[in-house]
Design a protein around this motif. Structure first.
Motif, PDB file in Angstrom:
ATOM      1  N   MET A  84       0.825  -1.210   0.000  1.00 32.91           N
ATOM      2  CA  MET A  84       0.000   0.000   0.000  1.00 32.91           C
ATOM      3  C   MET A  84       0.861   1.263   0.000  1.00 32.91           C
ATOM      4  O   MET A  84       0.527   2.250  -0.669  1.00 32.91           O
ATOM      5  N   ASP A  85       1.979   1.257   0.736  1.00 34.24           N
ATOM      6  CA  ASP A  85       2.895   2.402   0.728  1.00 34.24           C
ATOM      7  C   ASP A  85       3.479   2.638  -0.659  1.00 34.24           C
ATOM      8  O   ASP A  85       3.622   3.782  -1.097  1.00 34.24           O
ATOM      9  N   ILE A  86       3.828   1.551  -1.346  1.00 38.17           N
ATOM     10  CA  ILE A  86       4.367   1.669  -2.710  1.00 38.17           C
ATOM     11  C   ILE A  86       3.326   2.294  -3.624  1.00 38.17           C
ATOM     12  O   ILE A  86       3.633   3.175  -4.443  1.00 38.17           O
ATOM     13  N   ILE A  87       2.071   1.857  -3.491  1.00 40.91           N
ATOM     14  CA  ILE A  87       0.999   2.401  -4.327  1.00 40.91           C
ATOM     15  C   ILE A  87       0.804   3.888  -4.037  1.00 40.91           C
ATOM     16  O   ILE A  87       0.698   4.704  -4.957  1.00 40.91           O
ATOM     17  N   ARG A  88       0.796   4.264  -2.777  1.00 36.44           N
ATOM     18  CA  ARG A  88       0.621   5.675  -2.400  1.00 36.44           C
ATOM     19  C   ARG A  88       1.811   6.515  -2.853  1.00 36.44           C
ATOM     20  O   ARG A  88       1.654   7.627  -3.355  1.00 36.44           O
ATOM     21  N   ASP A  89       3.039   5.994  -2.665  1.00 41.67           N
ATOM     22  CA  ASP A  89       4.236   6.737  -3.071  1.00 41.67           C
ATOM     23  C   ASP A  89       4.329   6.905  -4.582  1.00 41.67           C
ATOM     24  O   ASP A  89       4.999   7.810  -5.065  1.00 41.67           O
ATOM     25  N   ALA A  90       3.668   6.025  -5.333  1.00 40.93           N
ATOM     26  CA  ALA A  90       3.676   6.145  -6.791  1.00 40.93           C
ATOM     27  C   ALA A  90       2.762   7.263  -7.273  1.00 40.93           C
ATOM     28  O   ALA A  90       2.752   7.585  -8.459  1.00 40.93           O
ATOM     29  N   GLY A  91       2.003   7.855  -6.359  1.00 45.13           N
ATOM     30  CA  GLY A  91       1.124   8.959  -6.740  1.00 45.13           C
ATOM     31  C   GLY A  91      -0.287   8.517  -7.056  1.00 45.13           C
ATOM     32  O   GLY A  91      -1.061   9.281  -7.629  1.00 45.13           O
TER      33      GLY A  91
END
Length: 137
Positions: A118-125
């Motif tokens: 989920m952090d990766i998805i959020r950090d991807a914008g």
């Protein structure tokens, strides 16, 4: 006044289309597709948690991120590492800023692993994230 005379054309020409061969061919094709489609499509073994909200409708422009029970992360049925997932999601968010992501995680996956994805998805914008579950019952 005399009644009109009806003339019956009896030269042996049939004006109807025989549908039996067409139906036979269609049934054979249906059976062939029913047998081959399960072989062609690759199914993932992800046991989804159950919720009361039901399943989500499939829509266009939605990326599916899956986390299997053994920790493999997949983006649209392609296994990726976390770094390649991050770069693929950044590229997708750059191409379409309002893209949606659905996250399907096996119920056996640890919460921390799901949170890192989920952090990766959020950090991807990507700001539109949905969770895929199975209807209860």
């Amino acid at each position: 006044m005399a009644a009109p005379v009806l003339r019956i054309d009896d030269d042996g020409v049939m004006a109807e289309i025989n549908m039996t061969p067409l139906v036979d061919v269609m049934l054979v094709l249906l059976i062939i597709f029913m047998i081959t489609m399960p072989v062609i499509t690759r199914q993932l073994s992800v046991q989804l948690p159950e919720t009361q909200s039901g399943d989500t409708a499939q829509q266009q422009d939605i990326l599916m991120v899956q986390v299997t029970a053994d920790g493999v992360v997949m983006l649209d049925n392609q296994a990726l590492t976390l770094e390649t997932l991050r770069s693929a999601l950044v590229a997708a968010a750059a191409a379409k800023p309002d893209i949606k992501v659905h996250l399907a995680a096996d119920r056996q996956v640890y919460y921390g692993e799901v949170m890192s994805v989920m952090d990766i998805i959020r950090d991807a914008g990507i700001h539109s994230l949905g969770f895929v579950t199975r209807p209860a019952g």
